[in-house]
Design an enzyme around this catalytic site. Sequence first.
Site, PDB file in Angstrom:
ATOM      1  N   GLY A 123      55.853  -3.292  34.868  1.00 31.99           N
ATOM      2  CA  GLY A 123      54.953  -2.226  35.284  1.00 31.99           C
ATOM      3  C   GLY A 123      55.687  -0.916  35.476  1.00 31.99           C
ATOM      4  CB  SER A 124      54.570   2.172  37.159  1.00 32.47           C
ATOM      5  OG  SER A 124      54.390   1.761  38.514  1.00 32.47           O
ATOM      6  N   GLY A 159      57.170  -0.798  40.733  1.00 30.70           N
ATOM      7  CA  GLY A 159      58.205  -1.816  40.679  1.00 30.70           C
ATOM      8  C   GLY A 159      59.311  -1.573  41.678  1.00 30.70           C
ATOM      9  CD  GLU A 170      59.654  -4.503  30.236  1.00 29.68           C
ATOM     10  OE1 GLU A 170      58.863  -3.689  29.724  1.00 29.68           O
ATOM     11  OE2 GLU A 170      59.742  -5.689  29.877  1.00 29.68           O
ATOM     12  CB  CYS A 189      58.052  -1.714  27.688  1.00 33.71           C
ATOM     13  SG  CYS A 189      57.996  -3.326  26.893  1.00 33.71           S
ATOM     14  CD  GLU A 217      58.010   4.398  30.070  1.00 37.99           C
ATOM     15  OE1 GLU A 217      57.652   3.652  29.129  1.00 37.99           O
ATOM     16  OE2 GLU A 217      58.217   3.978  31.226  1.00 37.99           O
TER      17      GLU A 217
END
Length: 501
Positions: free
Chosen positions: A237-238, A242, A261, A298, A388
């Site tokens: 997730g974000s 996270g 992740e 991702c 990102e």
Amino acid sequence: MELTGKHLIAGAWIEAESKFNSTPAHGEAYEFSAGSVALVDQAVQAAEDAFLSFSATTSKERAAFLNAIADEIDVRIDDLAEIGTQETGLPEPRLRGETGRTTGQLRLFASHILDGSYLDQRHDEALPDRAPLPRSDLRMMQRPVGPVAVFGASNFPLAFSTAGGDTASALAAGCPVVVRGHHAHPGTAEVVAAAVKAAVEKTGVHPGVFSLIQGGDLEVGQRLVQHPLIKAVGFTGSLGGGRALFDLCAQRPEPIPFFGELGSINPMFLLPAAASARAVAIGTGWAGSLTMGAGQFCTNPGVVVVLDGPEADAFKGAALEALQQVGGQVTLTSGIAAAYHSGQSRIAAVAGVETLLEPAETADRSVLPSIFEVSGADWLSNADLAHEVFGPLGIIVSAANFEEMQNIAKELDGQLTCTLHLEEGDAEVAKSLLPILERKAGRILANGFPTGVEVSDAMVHGGPYPASTNFGATSVGTMAIRRFLRPVCYQDLPDYLIPSA
């Protein structure tokens, strides 16, 4: 297809007083029971109750369970395609393909555990006559850690969610799983949970081995990672969400591993000989990879570093021509679309950034690609550019020379992937970059595009922070099972006490 709208806890469909509604891209919205702290406690206790018997099952028995889950998902593929396309807006072929990947990785883990090599067994035989001191008989093998919490991912409603890679590898290791379903696709999660329930009944494993809790507020997720019986967490997730859960895991009286992740810009480095030979082809290929699935991967290659010059211009021209042909694409949630538009504005406002492709207005949950260019010097002076933006947004970084390209590589945060586009004439340049990139990414590609992750023995889907919170782990491939195992040494224990391999 009939949905219960309930949680699945230890083999029983459980209704809750609090409700929430799904928000599909199209089609009917459904009502679902919302999670609570009490339901988390119930599910985790059931997982702990199941652990003693499930951790003692043979590899053959767990393989049969994993294969049964895959078979039951296959039976429901039409239902999954129907509800999945409605909830996510993803095209039906993508959902059917992802279903195949999900069942494929379940069957891969079933096959992987059968030969026992994953246990990494070691045996130092006793040396009673050794001087000056004798040696005991020492045997070591990997053992399951305990109940595992798994958080479903928004961008992979099947392969990274309810019975996805985290769940498959934890079950293969012998760990019961409690899944927190993602609010973006609760119907898809329920159909998969029904498949797991059917597999539990078919194989006779303890029903507490799997539970699904849907929705609920932040307190539900917090309780799940901080419950004292949970021994590891898998999350996709974000970065913000996270990191918050990661910190909660570390703050527990008994800290536990958080395998998260969190984010990656997956930079590509276009080296001089490759740029001279294939700039147009690489630019067209990049456009396709950047916009695949509305950029909601991702491994989306969001940044390209190229030496300034006519080859860079040819690359840009080809990429822009291809991207201008891409229409609006529906995102997985309205929140992702809003975050994407916010990211566009953030990048455009950075000093030195030039907008090469500015998208027009789009409808709710729909996005168009956007491309920006910045010099290497301005990239290095603006750390915000390296954050990102989830979606089809790309940044072309024009380096003045190879030394600046190296400096850009050195300043990168941790990544899932880094890519080198090179020809034989780039060998020496590539050799100087590779030691830098090895420290930055879990997977390094040559002359390809990182979207698309093979589920296999050698795959690494992870990397230094913030790509993931544990650089020694992978969430894809058979090595993912190591996350949910720990080594135990048995000293002088009789054979009848040693766990069966």
